[in-house]
Design an enzyme around this catalytic site. Structure first.
Site, PDB file in Angstrom:
ATOM      1  N   LYS A   1       0.869  -1.185   0.000  1.00  0.00           N
ATOM      2  CA  LYS A   1       0.000   0.000   0.000  1.00  0.00           C
ATOM      3  C   LYS A   1       0.901   1.227   0.000  1.00  0.00           C
ATOM      4  O   LYS A   1       2.056   1.157   0.423  1.00  0.00           O
ATOM      5  CB  LYS A   1      -0.881   0.012   1.256  1.00  0.00           C
ATOM      6  CG  LYS A   1      -2.127   0.827   1.121  1.00  0.00           C
ATOM      7  CD  LYS A   1      -3.209   0.057   0.390  1.00  0.00           C
ATOM      8  CE  LYS A   1      -4.503   0.805   0.327  1.00  0.00           C
ATOM      9  NZ  LYS A   1      -5.605  -0.071  -0.094  1.00  0.00           N
TER      10      LYS A   1
HETATM   11  P1  NAD Z   1     -12.869   7.736  -2.665  1.00  0.00           P
HETATM   12  O1  NAD Z   1     -11.796   8.731  -2.541  1.00  0.00           O
HETATM   13  O2  NAD Z   1     -13.476   7.507  -4.006  1.00  0.00           O
HETATM   14  O3  NAD Z   1     -14.058   8.077  -1.642  1.00  0.00           O
HETATM   15  C1  NAD Z   1     -13.827   8.249  -0.276  1.00  0.00           C
HETATM   16  C2  NAD Z   1     -15.114   8.748   0.362  1.00  0.00           C
HETATM   17  O4  NAD Z   1     -14.927   8.779   1.778  1.00  0.00           O
HETATM   18  C3  NAD Z   1     -15.501  10.167  -0.053  1.00  0.00           C
HETATM   19  O5  NAD Z   1     -16.902  10.265  -0.169  1.00  0.00           O
HETATM   20  C4  NAD Z   1     -15.004  11.009   1.120  1.00  0.00           C
HETATM   21  O6  NAD Z   1     -15.686  12.244   1.243  1.00  0.00           O
HETATM   22  C5  NAD Z   1     -15.306  10.066   2.265  1.00  0.00           C
HETATM   23  N1  NAD Z   1     -14.555  10.400   3.476  1.00  0.00           N
HETATM   24  C6  NAD Z   1     -13.256  10.785   3.590  1.00  0.00           C
HETATM   25  N2  NAD Z   1     -12.956  11.081   4.856  1.00  0.00           N
HETATM   26  C7  NAD Z   1     -14.082  10.859   5.583  1.00  0.00           C
HETATM   27  C8  NAD Z   1     -14.411  10.984   6.946  1.00  0.00           C
HETATM   28  N3  NAD Z   1     -13.506  11.393   7.842  1.00  0.00           N
HETATM   29  N4  NAD Z   1     -15.681  10.688   7.334  1.00  0.00           N
HETATM   30  C9  NAD Z   1     -16.609  10.273   6.445  1.00  0.00           C
HETATM   31  N5  NAD Z   1     -16.347  10.142   5.133  1.00  0.00           N
HETATM   32  C10 NAD Z   1     -15.103  10.435   4.700  1.00  0.00           C
HETATM   33  O7  NAD Z   1     -12.267   6.362  -2.070  1.00  0.00           O
HETATM   34  P2  NAD Z   1     -12.722   4.882  -2.382  1.00  0.00           P
HETATM   35  O8  NAD Z   1     -11.903   4.353  -3.496  1.00  0.00           O
HETATM   36  O9  NAD Z   1     -14.201   4.820  -2.466  1.00  0.00           O
HETATM   37  O10 NAD Z   1     -12.234   4.131  -1.052  1.00  0.00           O
HETATM   38  C11 NAD Z   1     -13.034   4.095   0.122  1.00  0.00           C
HETATM   39  C12 NAD Z   1     -12.545   2.964   1.019  1.00  0.00           C
HETATM   40  O11 NAD Z   1     -12.614   1.727   0.308  1.00  0.00           O
HETATM   41  C13 NAD Z   1     -11.093   3.089   1.489  1.00  0.00           C
HETATM   42  O12 NAD Z   1     -10.985   2.545   2.790  1.00  0.00           O
HETATM   43  C14 NAD Z   1     -10.342   2.197   0.507  1.00  0.00           C
HETATM   44  O13 NAD Z   1      -9.126   1.718   1.035  1.00  0.00           O
HETATM   45  C15 NAD Z   1     -11.354   1.079   0.331  1.00  0.00           C
HETATM   46  N6  NAD Z   1     -11.184   0.301  -0.904  1.00  0.00           N
HETATM   47  C16 NAD Z   1     -11.213   0.893  -2.124  1.00  0.00           C
HETATM   48  C17 NAD Z   1     -11.062   0.111  -3.269  1.00  0.00           C
HETATM   49  C18 NAD Z   1     -11.165   0.706  -4.642  1.00  0.00           C
HETATM   50  O14 NAD Z   1     -11.164  -0.075  -5.613  1.00  0.00           O
HETATM   51  N7  NAD Z   1     -11.270   2.000  -4.813  1.00  0.00           N
HETATM   52  C19 NAD Z   1     -10.875  -1.277  -3.146  1.00  0.00           C
HETATM   53  C20 NAD Z   1     -10.886  -1.860  -1.878  1.00  0.00           C
HETATM   54  C21 NAD Z   1     -11.051  -1.056  -0.760  1.00  0.00           C
END
Ligand code: NAD
Length: 430
Positions: free
Chosen positions: A115
């Site tokens: 990561k």
């Molecule tokens: P993203 O950047 O597209 O979205 C993140 C969201 O979380 C946004 O709506 C943001 O406003 C919100 N956020 C940020 N800080 C916050 C807080 N303090 N309180 C509430 N909401 C908050 O990110 P993503 O790709 O959707 O990833 C979200 C989660 O999923 C992360 O933990 C990431 O590691 C995990 N994840 C993502 C993927 C992927 O393919 N993108 C795969 C597996 C896991």
């Protein structure tokens, strides 16, 4: 000066590393993990901290800090996302890298776990600054990444555009004859640049499918089930998109800018249109009521989907949760103490390494597609994804019944035993 919120987030990140180690040690004890392999898996192989200069739009140079932690590559090249967030640091990235090792192992992929990210709030930078930041960080990472070494992907605040910049920079630094052999240095690229049809929705689709498998197993229909989502980015939006198609009702959303609720339901596509026009924020969405941040997890609902950051469900708020199911879209959203409270209250948890594994499985498809020069169609991708996810879900369920443990413990047992087996077969060099 750090704001109170940022300080709290930093503390939560430190907690993430403690959580992943506690989870690992509990399972290592339970399965009587070989002590030598325990030593290897309990540490990270490589931790890179890179300070690099970037020229800003006003001509000044800023020194930024980027991270890449490579936890383990016993099963194949390191694999894991890159996030751009002010709280990114070695500890948080170490925890997230370890979770990636368990996730790729659980899902049977030929990858290890890594990561990384950059310690910035991307909203403070213009698009062209973000492009230069990304390209310079990629250049600084040099041969520490590569299609057979370490393959980054999108995560919080990074997307297919970020991946396109990384791929282009990496390929531009190879010799011309080798350029096209290196497209799969990253996954999650735009479809026109070697990306996989459906990679955008793969994680959310996987979260939705895991909820569907679980509810089906328990003879529950998704129709009219009320759910809340924390984080309305890539994972949160796509999960909600698919749940709505099955008749489930979104009643609360929280993102970095605000918290909203509507007992009569929030239309997912309408909210998404609003977010796209509102700089990515749900705040002040007119067809809902604003609620206090701390009241979000107390909302009345059936299913709760944390899909933002780590350590959000803790001993402080777990007892407020009214849902019967927590489906972890985010990585590490529930602390060890938080989970104990959920389980004690009869709330089931589909753990992150299973629940959000659709993303890394689709990344594997993209990597394979690039290696073989094939193009897979969306329908084909979603069918393959469902087949693979169903198999992993059933395996976890079977293990949890066999050993009478919760789903997280079951998923960890499968993941850690697969790596243990590989080490025992190959031995330790020299
Ligand atoms: P993203 O950047 O597209 O979205 C993140 C969201 O979380 C946004 O709506 C943001 O406003 C919100 N956020 C940020 N800080 C916050 C807080 N303090 N309180 C509430 N909401 C908050 O990110 P993503 O790709 O959707 O990833 C979200 C989660 O999923 C992360 O933990 C990431 O590691 C995990 N994840 C993502 C993927 C992927 O393919 N993108 C795969 C597996 C896991």
């Amino acid at each position: 000066m750090l704001t109170k919120e940022l300080k709290q987030q930093k503390l939560r990140k430190r907690g993430m590393y403690e959580n992943v180690m506690k989870q690992f040690n509990t399972v290592a004890d339970l399965i009587n993990l070989n002590p030598n392999i325990r030593k290897i898996l309990g540490i990270t192989n490589n931790e890179l901290v890179i300070h690099f200069p970037v020229k800003m739009d006003n001509g000044e140079v800023e020194i930024l800090t980027g991270y890449r932690v490579q936890h383990n590559n016993a099963l194949g090249p390191y694999k894991g996302g890159l996030r751009y967030h002010a709280t990114t640091n070695t500890d948080s990235v170490k925890a997230l890298a370890m979770w990636m090792t368990w996730k790729t192992s659980l899902t049977g992929l030929p990858f290890g776990g890594a990561k990384g990210g950059i310690q910035i709030d991307p909203s403070n930078y213009s698009n062209s600054e973000l492009e230069r930041i990304t390209r310079r960080f990629t250049y600084a990472l040099g041969d520490n990444i590569g299609p057979d070494i370490d393959i980054p992907a999108p995560d919080v605040n990074t997307n297919s555009q970020t991946m396109a910049w990384i791929a282009d920079t990496y390929m531009s630094t190879r010799s011309p004859s080798d350029r096209s052999n290196n497209q799969h240095v990253v996954t999650g690229k735009p479809v026109g640049s070697g990306g996989l049809e459906g990679r955008d929705r793969a994680t959310g689709y996987g979260v939705y499918l895991n909820i569907k498998f679980w509810t089906k197993e328990n003879n529950i229909s998704l129709k009219n089930k009320r759910y809340i989502v924390q984080g309305f980015g890539n994972v949160g939006y796509w999960t909600a998109h698919f749940l709505e198609k099955d008749g489930a009702i979104l009643v609360g959303v929280q993102d970095a800018y605000g918290s909203i609720a509507n007992v009569n339901g929030i239309q997912v596509e309408d909210l998404q249109q609003y977010v796209l026009q509102n700089k990515g924020s749900i705040a002040n969405y007119p067809k809902s009521q604003p609620i206090e941040k701390d009241d979000f997890y107390a909302l009345s609902c059936d299913i709760c989907i944390p899909a933002a950051l780590g350590n959000q469900i803790t001993e402080e708020n777990a007892s407020k949760i009214k849902a019967f199911l927590v489906a972890e879209g985010a990585n590490g959203p529930t602390s060890v103490e938080g989970e104990k409270i959920l389980l004690k209250n009869g709330i089931m948890v589909i753990p992150d390494i299973l629940c959000n594994s659709g993303g890394v499985i689709a990344s594997y498809f993209e990597w394979l597609q690039n290696r073989s020069g094939e193009f897979w169609e969306l329908e084909e991708v979603l069918i393959k994804l469902e087949k693979k996810l169903k198999k992993v879900f059933k395996k976890v369920l079977k293990m949890s019944r066999k050993r009478n443990v919760d789903m997280r413990t079951a998923a960890y047992i499968i993941a850690i035993e697969r790596i243990e087996k590989s080490y025992l077969q190959r031995g330790i060099f020299p």
